[in-house]
Design an enzyme around this catalytic site. Structure first.
Site, PDB file in Angstrom:
ATOM      1  N   CYS A 149       7.962  10.950  -4.153  1.00 47.98           N
ATOM      2  CA  CYS A 149       8.634  10.172  -5.211  1.00 47.98           C
ATOM      3  C   CYS A 149       8.093  10.480  -6.610  1.00 47.98           C
ATOM      4  O   CYS A 149       8.781  10.270  -7.603  1.00 47.98           O
ATOM      5  CB  CYS A 149       8.528   8.685  -4.926  1.00 47.98           C
ATOM      6  N   HIS A 196      10.566   5.016 -11.543  1.00 48.19           N
ATOM      7  CA  HIS A 196      11.013   5.365 -10.194  1.00 48.19           C
ATOM      8  C   HIS A 196      11.704   4.133  -9.608  1.00 48.19           C
ATOM      9  O   HIS A 196      11.196   3.019  -9.712  1.00 48.19           O
ATOM     10  CB  HIS A 196       9.815   5.767  -9.340  1.00 48.19           C
ATOM     11  N   ASN A 246      16.569   4.122  -3.353  1.00 46.14           N
ATOM     12  CA  ASN A 246      15.415   4.972  -3.672  1.00 46.14           C
ATOM     13  C   ASN A 246      15.764   6.418  -3.326  1.00 46.14           C
ATOM     14  O   ASN A 246      15.911   6.756  -2.153  1.00 46.14           O
ATOM     15  CB  ASN A 246      14.210   4.481  -2.855  1.00 46.14           C
TER      16      ASN A 246
HETATM   17  O1  UT7 Z   1       9.281   5.289  -3.078  1.00 42.74           O
HETATM   18  C1  UT7 Z   1       7.950   5.150  -2.706  1.00 42.74           C
HETATM   19  C2  UT7 Z   1       7.483   3.834  -2.966  1.00 42.74           C
HETATM   20  N1  UT7 Z   1       8.046   2.886  -2.019  1.00 42.74           N
HETATM   21  C3  UT7 Z   1       7.996   1.665  -2.316  1.00 42.74           C
HETATM   22  O2  UT7 Z   1       7.554   1.355  -3.394  1.00 42.74           O
HETATM   23  C4  UT7 Z   1       8.419   0.627  -1.306  1.00 42.74           C
HETATM   24  C5  UT7 Z   1       7.541  -0.558  -1.494  1.00 42.74           C
HETATM   25  N2  UT7 Z   1       7.809  -1.658  -0.600  1.00 42.74           N
HETATM   26  C6  UT7 Z   1       8.912  -2.447  -0.695  1.00 42.74           C
HETATM   27  O3  UT7 Z   1       9.779  -2.215  -1.505  1.00 42.74           O
HETATM   28  C7  UT7 Z   1       8.959  -3.676   0.186  1.00 42.74           C
HETATM   29  O4  UT7 Z   1       7.709  -3.884   0.781  1.00 42.74           O
HETATM   30  C8  UT7 Z   1      10.054  -3.593   1.272  1.00 42.74           C
HETATM   31  C9  UT7 Z   1      11.412  -3.718   0.622  1.00 42.74           C
HETATM   32  C10 UT7 Z   1       9.916  -2.294   2.038  1.00 42.74           C
HETATM   33  C11 UT7 Z   1       9.900  -4.768   2.264  1.00 42.74           C
HETATM   34  O5  UT7 Z   1       9.921  -5.996   1.591  1.00 42.74           O
HETATM   35  P1  UT7 Z   1       8.833  -7.126   1.933  1.00 42.74           P
HETATM   36  O6  UT7 Z   1       9.186  -8.295   1.138  1.00 42.74           O
HETATM   37  O7  UT7 Z   1       7.474  -6.496   1.722  1.00 42.74           O
HETATM   38  O8  UT7 Z   1       9.148  -7.430   3.451  1.00 42.74           O
HETATM   39  P2  UT7 Z   1       8.212  -7.260   4.738  1.00 42.74           P
HETATM   40  O9  UT7 Z   1       7.988  -5.821   5.039  1.00 42.74           O
HETATM   41  O10 UT7 Z   1       7.027  -8.117   4.557  1.00 42.74           O
HETATM   42  O11 UT7 Z   1       9.162  -7.851   5.847  1.00 42.74           O
HETATM   43  C12 UT7 Z   1       9.525  -9.234   5.837  1.00 42.74           C
HETATM   44  C13 UT7 Z   1      10.429  -9.518   7.032  1.00 42.74           C
HETATM   45  C14 UT7 Z   1       9.860  -8.991   8.359  1.00 42.74           C
HETATM   46  O12 UT7 Z   1      10.139  -9.935   9.355  1.00 42.74           O
HETATM   47  P3  UT7 Z   1       8.972 -10.909   9.898  1.00 42.74           P
HETATM   48  O13 UT7 Z   1       7.882 -10.000  10.401  1.00 42.74           O
HETATM   49  O14 UT7 Z   1       8.555 -11.718   8.695  1.00 42.74           O
HETATM   50  O15 UT7 Z   1       9.673 -11.681  10.970  1.00 42.74           O
HETATM   51  C15 UT7 Z   1      10.685  -7.764   8.625  1.00 42.74           C
HETATM   52  O16 UT7 Z   1      10.820  -7.472   9.988  1.00 42.74           O
HETATM   53  O17 UT7 Z   1      11.699  -8.876   6.871  1.00 42.74           O
HETATM   54  C16 UT7 Z   1      12.026  -8.140   8.055  1.00 42.74           C
HETATM   55  N3  UT7 Z   1      12.827  -6.982   7.679  1.00 42.74           N
HETATM   56  C17 UT7 Z   1      14.177  -7.006   7.575  1.00 42.74           C
HETATM   57  N4  UT7 Z   1      15.069  -7.977   7.800  1.00 42.74           N
HETATM   58  C18 UT7 Z   1      16.372  -7.674   7.593  1.00 42.74           C
HETATM   59  C19 UT7 Z   1      12.392  -5.745   7.345  1.00 42.74           C
HETATM   60  N5  UT7 Z   1      13.435  -4.962   7.043  1.00 42.74           N
HETATM   61  C20 UT7 Z   1      14.557  -5.706   7.181  1.00 42.74           C
HETATM   62  C21 UT7 Z   1      15.926  -5.460   6.997  1.00 42.74           C
HETATM   63  N6  UT7 Z   1      16.796  -6.460   7.212  1.00 42.74           N
HETATM   64  N7  UT7 Z   1      16.394  -4.254   6.595  1.00 42.74           N
END
Ligand code: UT7
Length: 320
Positions: free
Chosen positions: A114, A247, A277
């Site tokens: 990225c 980004h 992204n």
């Molecule tokens: O380009 C390189 C840089 N990349 C980034 O900067 C990405 C950085 N990270 C992020 O943008 C965020 O961390 C994400 C968007 C990837 C995830 O958001 P989050 O608020 O950190 O969510 P999480 O990973 O803590 O997941 C929360 C919940 C989980 O369920 P439980 O364990 O709380 O029951 C996941 O299983 O959301 C669930 N989940 C989803 N639910 C519906 C994860 N993906 C999905 C989905 N749809 N697509």
């Protein structure tokens, strides 16, 4: 007499097929509400048959040359930032060269995921200032859809395909151009964002894996720090900045970084809602959108930043 690398033109390209959140929700256990609330993403573009990283890169590059009013034959350097090249080798930059019909130039790919566009921009800037190149195409292009695990809802909803390009031109004693760049890498974080394959390990292409929450935490800290560093290096403060072109990974990262630096959200160019992204393509794609819609104007002070797998991260300050 000082040589500066000045942005002569910008361009971008997207695949034909646009995919909204509802279409993904029909295939995997996700919802439009979750994706919008957690990321700000509403649509992304997915490459189809005949669309590859090199074809998208060449289309963006040609658009940037047209915008600059510069013929392809004048290009003496092509740097393509990508983590999804058409083949392991040759460099996809040489494919772009062939598509554009440039008989001889320097052409190579840069792999910093990225942050790749910031790395490529920094290398091109150094080559131009040292007299090694005069007219450079700096491109970020990706087809991440081809390395996604489409059954992993935690990653597949986040990424899209596309390309962005800028033409850099050597100019003497210009008050425009690239003012400073800053790059970083810390390989201790390899396993937070990576592809589980490769030519020298599994012999396969592999799929993207990410520990999103941890990446998020590092992203805000590192991006705010490197933005401060690049402004210091250019002798500027946040108050001098007209536009930040970040980004586009997550709308919440953009908000948190802006807040940390005391920058108004109105100065942040946001395209993550429509492009998702696109890795190395995201910064030049967003730059092109904001130039073409009239927000970024000649003479504006623009700061670019990115962070991604490695980790790698970087920033650049330029007067457009
Ligand atoms: O380009 C390189 C840089 N990349 C980034 O900067 C990405 C950085 N990270 C992020 O943008 C965020 O961390 C994400 C968007 C990837 C995830 O958001 P989050 O608020 O950190 O969510 P999480 O990973 O803590 O997941 C929360 C919940 C989980 O369920 P439980 O364990 O709380 O029951 C996941 O299983 O959301 C669930 N989940 C989803 N639910 C519906 C994860 N993906 C999905 C989905 N749809 N697509």
């Amino acid at each position: 007499m000082t040589i500066r690398a000045v942005v002569a033109g910008v361009g971008s390209a997207l695949p034909k097929r646009r995919v909204d959140n509802a279409e993904l929700a029909a295939q995997i256990a996700t919802t439009d509400e979750w994706i919008v609330e957690r990321t700000g993403i509403r649509t992304r573009y997915i490459a189809g048959e005949g669309e590859t990283t090199a074809t998208l890169a060449a289309e963006a590059a040609q658009a940037a040359l047209d915008h600059a009013g510069i013929a392809a034959a004048q290009v003496d350097l092509i740097i393509l930032a990508t983590a999804t090249p058409d083949q392991t080798f040759p460099a996809s930059a040489t494919k772009v060269q062939t598509i554009l019909g440039i008989p001889d130039c320097i052409a190579f790919d840069v792999a910093a995921v990225c942050s790749g566009f910031l790395y490529a921009l920094s290398v091109a800037d150094a080559m131009i200032r040292s007299g090694g190149a005069n007219t450079a195409l700096v491109i970020g292009a990706e087809t991440f859809s081809r390395i996604l695990d489409w059954e992993d809802r935690t990653t597949c909803v986040l990424f899209g395909d596309g390309a962005g390009a800028i033409v850099l031109r050597a100019e003497q004693d210009s008050d425009r151009g690239i003012l400073a760049t800053k790059l970083h890498a810390d390989g201790r974080y390899n396993d937070l964002l990576y592809v589980d394959g490769g030519p020298s390990t599994t012999g396969t292409v592999g799929k993207l894996r990410m520990k999103g929450r941890e990446v998020f935490r590092h992203a805000v800290t590192n991006l705010a720090a490197v933005l401060g560093e690049v402004l210091d290096a250019a002798g500027l403060t946040a108050a001098d900045v007209d536009w930040v072109v970040p980004h586009q990974a997550n709308a919440r990262i953009l908000d948190a970084t802006a807040k940390k630096l005391g920058l108004s959200p109105d100065k942040i160019i946001v395209t993550v809602d429509r492009h998702a992204n696109t890795s190395a393509a995201s910064v030049p794609l967003a730059f092109d959108v904001a130039v073409k819609d009239g927000r970024i104007k000649r003479g504006d002070l623009v700061v670019l930043e990115a962070m991604g797998g490695g980790f790698t991260w970087g920033a650049a300050a330029l007067r457009y």
